[in-house]
Design an enzyme around this catalytic site. Structure first.
Site, mmCIF file in Angstrom:
data_model
loop_
_atom_site.group_PDB
_atom_site.id
_atom_site.type_symbol
_atom_site.label_atom_id
_atom_site.label_comp_id
_atom_site.label_asym_id
_atom_site.label_seq_id
_atom_site.Cartn_x
_atom_site.Cartn_y
_atom_site.Cartn_z
ATOM 1 N N GLY A 143 22.826 56.920 27.295
ATOM 2 C CA GLY A 143 23.607 56.768 28.511
ATOM 3 C C GLY A 143 22.942 57.346 29.740
ATOM 4 N N ASP A 202 21.602 50.133 24.280
ATOM 5 C CA ASP A 202 22.481 49.488 25.258
ATOM 6 C C ASP A 202 22.185 49.987 26.668
ATOM 7 O OD1 ASP A 202 23.508 52.049 24.736
ATOM 8 O OD2 ASP A 202 25.578 51.438 25.097
ATOM 9 N N GLY A 247 25.653 59.047 25.920
ATOM 10 C CA GLY A 247 27.101 59.006 25.912
ATOM 11 C C GLY A 247 27.641 59.976 24.876
#
Length: 477
Positions: free
Chosen positions: A147, A178, A96
């Site tokens: 990401g 994440d 990201g």
């Protein structure tokens, strides 16, 4: 004609307590870049090309707002058989755009809220991919981090090449693993997932395949021909998702030209004595302190192989350089995540991400390592593991009821159901648990050759099965 809609933004209406449990329709917004994602249709193939090569295809809101509605459109089309996602240039997707997020966070509460909005959008996209109703193929040909892992790892097909570099570098920048890492890392063989989470270690080339992160390994020169072949595939209307995946799996295998002869899994970090050391150090019974002590013990051990001593010394030093808060949160995250379903995973991660947007370590880590020129050493707060209580860690997992992430409505189809283990796990190499269960069912009477033959036949002669099973049996004795 481009798809048009609007993301409802309660903050604009003056609502300070924002709820994500609303019906959200996603499309481009004013100011979004024009060509940061490219789409193409060719026969039954639909392609998504991430097109920010100068930024290593780092994912941002503009890109996510283009991809989501297009995937939703294709999921309803009877003409769309297969979706391929790839990156322009030397990266698939380097993660990201955290530099932009950290810059926003410096603006205070409003900037932090905008960053939370981004993660809500990103996790909706990742969950859409994880439950997608069409076959989805990720060409992870190049740098694939953070990401980028979220855009690929939940797919049935992840194709690594000699150019692939994979990592989850979040603890390096004061964040946490994440994009669904709570789901995929603890389900990896042994304790490799915990190792990758706490160290941000990079896996390269065929090692990404041996680790089970990629389902296939091809030479990058084969990808254009494979893409053309996927476009030609035709399915019967009554073919189930399983049957379609089997056809695609066999098609990809046709382009396999072998794995590097000098990169047997026993010679990689995910096999052999290094792998045995990983499972010893990062075993579920160990706290962070016990992991560090175990690493020190390997360094000082007179019987420890030289390569393991070197690895242990480097790994211990690396862990102590990471954000102490990130490391402690990541341990709890992975140990809890093994019990989470795929939807719960993204809701939980949104709660954790929201807390990190308000924590100083994220801005500090991103600024020090990605924004400051030259790079500086992050000054974490708190600065040591001992200063972080279990209660402080638990608070990262507690969110406000009116701020729970509402995921996008699932498309109808077999791929849209929720699950607690990947329904397409059979596509990749055999996992250790599969090999162990087979050996136990046979009461250990089979020879190594018999077990290898069983899995090679079970996987239809799939490339890499022989080497992977040999490594498992050799290490486990």
């Amino acid at each position: 004609m481009p798809l048009r809609a609007k993301i409802l933004n309660p903050a604009i209406a003056g609502n300070t307590s924002r709820s994500f449990a609303s019906s959200i329709h996603v499309t481009e917004q004013p100011g979004d870049e024009a060509n940061d994602v490219l789409f193409n249709s060719h026969y039954g193939l639909r392609t998504v090309t991430l097109n920010r090569p100068k930024k290593l295809n780092s994912l941002n809101g503009s890109m996510a707002r283009k991809i989501i509605p297009r995937l939703q459109e294709w999921s309803k089309s009877q003409l769309a058989n297969v979706v391929v996602i790839k990156g322009e240039g030397r990266a698939f997707c380097a993660g990201g755009d955290v530099a932009a997020l950290a810059t926003q966070n410096k603006q205070g509460a409003e900037g932090q809220q905008n960053s939370k909005d981004y993660f809500a959008l990103e996790y909706k996209l990742d969950h859409l991919i994880a439950t997608y109703s069409k076959p989805y193929v990720a060409f992870i040909d190049g740098i694939t981090m953070g990401g980028g892992v979220g855009l690929s790892l939940h797919a049935p097909f992840r194709i690594a090449t000699e150019n692939t570099v994979m990592a989850m570098p979040e603890t390096t920048i004061g964040f946490f693993p994440d994009v669904g890492a709570s789901f995929f890392l603890p389900r990896m063989d042994g304790d490799v997932g915990m190792y990758l989470a706490l160290t941000s270690e990079q896996l390269k080339g065929v090692d990404v395949f041996w680790a089970g992160i990629a389902t296939h390994y091809l030479h990058s020169s084969s990808l254009p021909d494979l893409e053309a072949r996927l476009a030609e595939l035709q399915f019967k209307d009554y073919d189930t998702m399983q049957q379609r995946l089997q056809i695609i799996d066999k098609t990809i295998e046709e382009f396999s030209t072998g794995t590097p002869h000098d990169r047997h899994p026993s010679n990689s970090v995910v096999g052999g004595n290094l792998r045995a050391a990983i499972d010893y150090v990062f075993q579920p019974a160990n706290s962070i302190t016990m992991m560090l002590d175990a690493l020190q013990g390997l360094v000082e051990g007179s019987s420890t192989p030289a390569n393991v001593q070197e690895w242990a010394s480097k790994t211990r030093k690396t862990m102590l350089q990471r954000s102490p808060t990130s490391v402690k949160v990541a341990v709890k995250q992975l140990r809890d995540g093994i019990r989470w379903g795929i939807a719960q995973t993204f809701r939980k991660e949104f709660t954790i991400a929201s807390h990190f947007m308000e924590h100083p370590d994220f801005v500090e880590g991103v600024s020090a390592l990605l924004i400051n020129k030259p790079k500086t050493t992050p000054k974490w707060s708190p600065s040591s593991l001992e200063e972080i209580s279990d209660e402080t860690v638990r608070e990262f997992f507690i969110g406000e009821e009116d701020a729970e992430l509402e995921l996008l409505p699932a498309a109808s189809g077999e791929g849209s159901r929720s699950y607690t283990d990947y329904p397409h796990a059979w596509v990749g190499l055999p996992r250790e648990n599969e090999v162990r269960e087979h050996v136990l069912r046979r009461n250990g009477v089979d020879s190594v050759e018999d077990v290898v033959k069983h899995f090679v036949e079970l996987r239809g002669g799939k490339q890499g099965v022989k080497e992977k099973v040999e490594e498992i049996l050799g290490r486990k004795g």
